[in-house]
Write a protein that holds these residues in place. Structure first.
Motif: not given
Length: 612
Positions: A527-529, A571-573, A540-541
């Motif tokens: 998805v992220f590619s 990491g910040g979620m 998206i995240l």
């Protein structure tokens, strides 16, 4: 000048030394050329990742559920951007179907109930909080009938639909007796009557569409008959219909028959129904019935229970005249005939039509046929008052578009769209290889997380479903998969439906048409590619975090450099993450990233509003 006691050193070298130097030069020249060629690049990447990664099963990634942690612990010195919790007023935020935004749009053709996503500057860049007291849903099948009040704290339906047996409030839970407006005696008895006409029991009918589904009891009770429904209803004054459906573990999305085509391919559903869905079927020259016809498979069934069926009994209850209701039913009959639907049954509150299997068995009257050659190109495309043509056939016995095996044989049989060469670049052979690959991948996922395939993960999403191989390998009555085909990917959703699976088109640069906390497990392969040049990965995240339940799990599969960026943002979620090597070993550049969303709820100290 040389000394007579120390004769001058000879500057000549031995042949052996010259030979050794020559060999070394040749070796380093060949090594440099090999590295510059690109070979071995994956090895260096894999080595770098392996050094920072424990590639075993990780005991500190906790997949079990807990409910006692309610405070948010902020790291003292965050190394990455830390996303703060949103204000508690956003607990049930649906970015593209928000009521305040909707009221700015016309009411004609339900336009105001359709998707209207916020502009870039209007997007929330915070974490949607769970309500205080949130609990993991009951496992299936108990979850079909019971929902924690704390998860969906809305009682209006228990009052509005009290006599219709939709939902009851009991202590700290809601109970769903399986009733509906047109089946107050329960969904099972209603389905039994349908099954007297429609071959539900033998696997011929696998996919179903429920338009205006309420709390989706029809779809919930179809599941034990191995029929997979896709239910939709708008976000309106009937509070939390779709939220209840998903909390119960039933496939559903926020949606409406309005001015835009439904986000499903043509010939997708074996059966569709309207049970007092209040859709004006005769308006706009029958446009909504034409849209149902587009997504209904040749040979499929359409069920109408509710107005105007049985109008002689209910005209006073509905506060409408006999003449008006009779005219409405006559108009529906005329439109159905023009669509090549044959009426098979009418008794009491229920009428059933069957779509003809091909054009040769249909004698149409004058009707407008759709000119577009692609009936699956539907994302934000306006609905038209025209009929989607049947695919061509060579004989009156042939099923237009291709006949399907009965389920479950349909799941791995070569889909007609592939057999007929309608999916570019996909052959029967490559389809078989794709199935083998996903069986292998899913086996690895189950090794990593032994809860995959159990009732712990009921609502599953595949964000980039491809040919549906992940969902097929996972197929079980313990769970269901929402197969999402991104609008920028190859259009394979028709294949997914031909396999007896369900799914939807979507653009991941926008919010998904669901409530927060509606999926237990999300799979994101490539998805992220795919989207790294289309929109912000952060957006998206954050959307994934919105729709993922507390202590839900995400498995990413992508190139290592992309996953490193994903890992940095997540990491910040409040997600716990671990990188894992590809099942074929550390030399493969594609990696697996496993994430588990921490349990936390909204409340004191978590608000970001300016007045606190």
């Amino acid at each position: 000048m040389g000394s007579k006691h120390n004769p001058p050193v000879s500057r000549t070298r031995s042949p052996l030394s010259i030979f050794i130097v020559f060999c070394l030069c040749c070796f380093f020249y060949v090594l440099g050329a090999w590295q510059r060629s690109g070979f071995g690049k994956g090895d260096r990447i894999a080595l770098a990742v392996t050094k920072q990664t424990d590639c075993n099963i990780f005991p500190d990634l906790n997949f079990e559920t807990h409910h006692n942690t309610v405070e948010i612990i902020e790291p003292s010195k965050p190394k990455t951007k830390v996303f703060k919790p949103c204000d508690v007023k956003y607990t049930d935020y649906t970015p593209c179907q928000e009521q305040d935004q909707a009221m700015k749009f016309p009411r004609e053709n339900m336009i105001y109930r359709e998707r209207h996503c916020p502009p870039e500057k209007g997007k929330l860049h915070c974490l949607i909080p769970a309500p205080k007291g949130y609990r993991t849903p009951f496992p299936w099948p108990k979850g079909r009938d019971y929902v924690h009040y704390a998860n969906v704290p809305y009682k209006s339906l228990t009052v509005e639909k009290a006599v219709q047996n939709w939902v009851q409030f009991q202590g700290d839970v809601f109970k769903f007796p399986g009733g509906g407006t047109m089946f107050p005696q329960g969904a099972d008895k209603y389905i039994d009557e349908l099954a007297s006409v429609i071959p539900i029991a033998d696997g011929s009918v696998r996919t179903a569409l429920d338009t205006g589904c309420g709390v989706a009891s029809w779809g919930a009770y179809l599941m034990k008959r191995n029929v997979l429904s896709m239910s939709f209803a708008p976000r309106d004054n009937h509070e939390a219909q779709i939220q209840f459906a998903l909390e119960r573990g039933v496939p559903a999305v926020i949606g409406v028959l309005g001015s835009i085509r439904l986000p499903y391919p043509s010939r997708a559903f074996d059966m569709a129904q309207c049970s007092r869905c209040l859709i004006p079927w005769t308006s706009n020259e029958g446009m909504y019935l034409m849209e149902v016809d587009r997504v209904l498979r040749p040979g499929g069934y359409w069920i109408l229970s509710g107005p105007p069926i049985n109008w002689k009994t209910y005209y006073q209850t509905w506060k409408r005249s006999k003449k008006d209701l009779q005219a409405e039913q006559r108009k529906i009959e005329e439109i159905a005939e023009s669509l090549c639907w044959e009426k098979k049954y009418e008794k009491g509150d229920i009428a059933i039509w069957r779509k003809r299997e091909n054009e040769k068995n249909c004698q149409r009257k004058s009707i407008s046929m759709c000119k577009s050659g692609n009936a699956d190109n539907v994302w934000y495309k306006e609905m038209e008052t025209c009929v989607t043509p049947f695919p061509k056939v060579t004989s009156a016995k042939e099923v237009a578009g291709g006949g399907l095996k009965k389920f479950p044989e349909r799941l791995f049989a070569v889909p007609p769209r592939i057999a007929k060469g309608l999916v570019e670049g996909i052959t029967a052979e490559s389809y078989e290889e794709d199935n083998k690959l996903w069986k292998k991948h899913v086996n690895e996922y189950k090794r990593i997380n032994k809860l995959i395939g159990t009732t712990r993960y009921r609502n599953v999403m595949d964000m980039n479903a491809g040919l549906g191989g992940f969902a097929a390998a996972l197929e079980s009555q313990k769970s269901w998969v929402m197969n999402v085909v991104p609008t920028i990917a190859k259009n394979t959703l028709g294949v997914i439906y031909e396999r007896g699976l369900v799914g939807i088109y979507h653009d991941w640069c926008e919010g998904f048409s669901t409530y927060p906390r509606t999926y237990d497990f999300i799979h994101a392969s490539g998805v992220f590619s795919m989207y790294q040049n289309s929109c912000k990965l952060e957006d998206i995240l954050l959307e994934m975090d919105r729709i993922l339940r507390p202590q839900g799990t995400v498995i990413f599969r992508d190139e290592v450099d992309v996953l490193n960026e994903v890992r940095k943002i997540s990491g910040g979620m409040r997600w716990d993450t671990k990188m894992i090597d590809h099942e074929d070993g550390p030399l493969v550049p594609e990696k697996i990233l496993v994430a588990v969303k921490q349990y936390w709820v909204g409340g004191a100290g978590n608000s970001t509003s300016n007045d606190e």
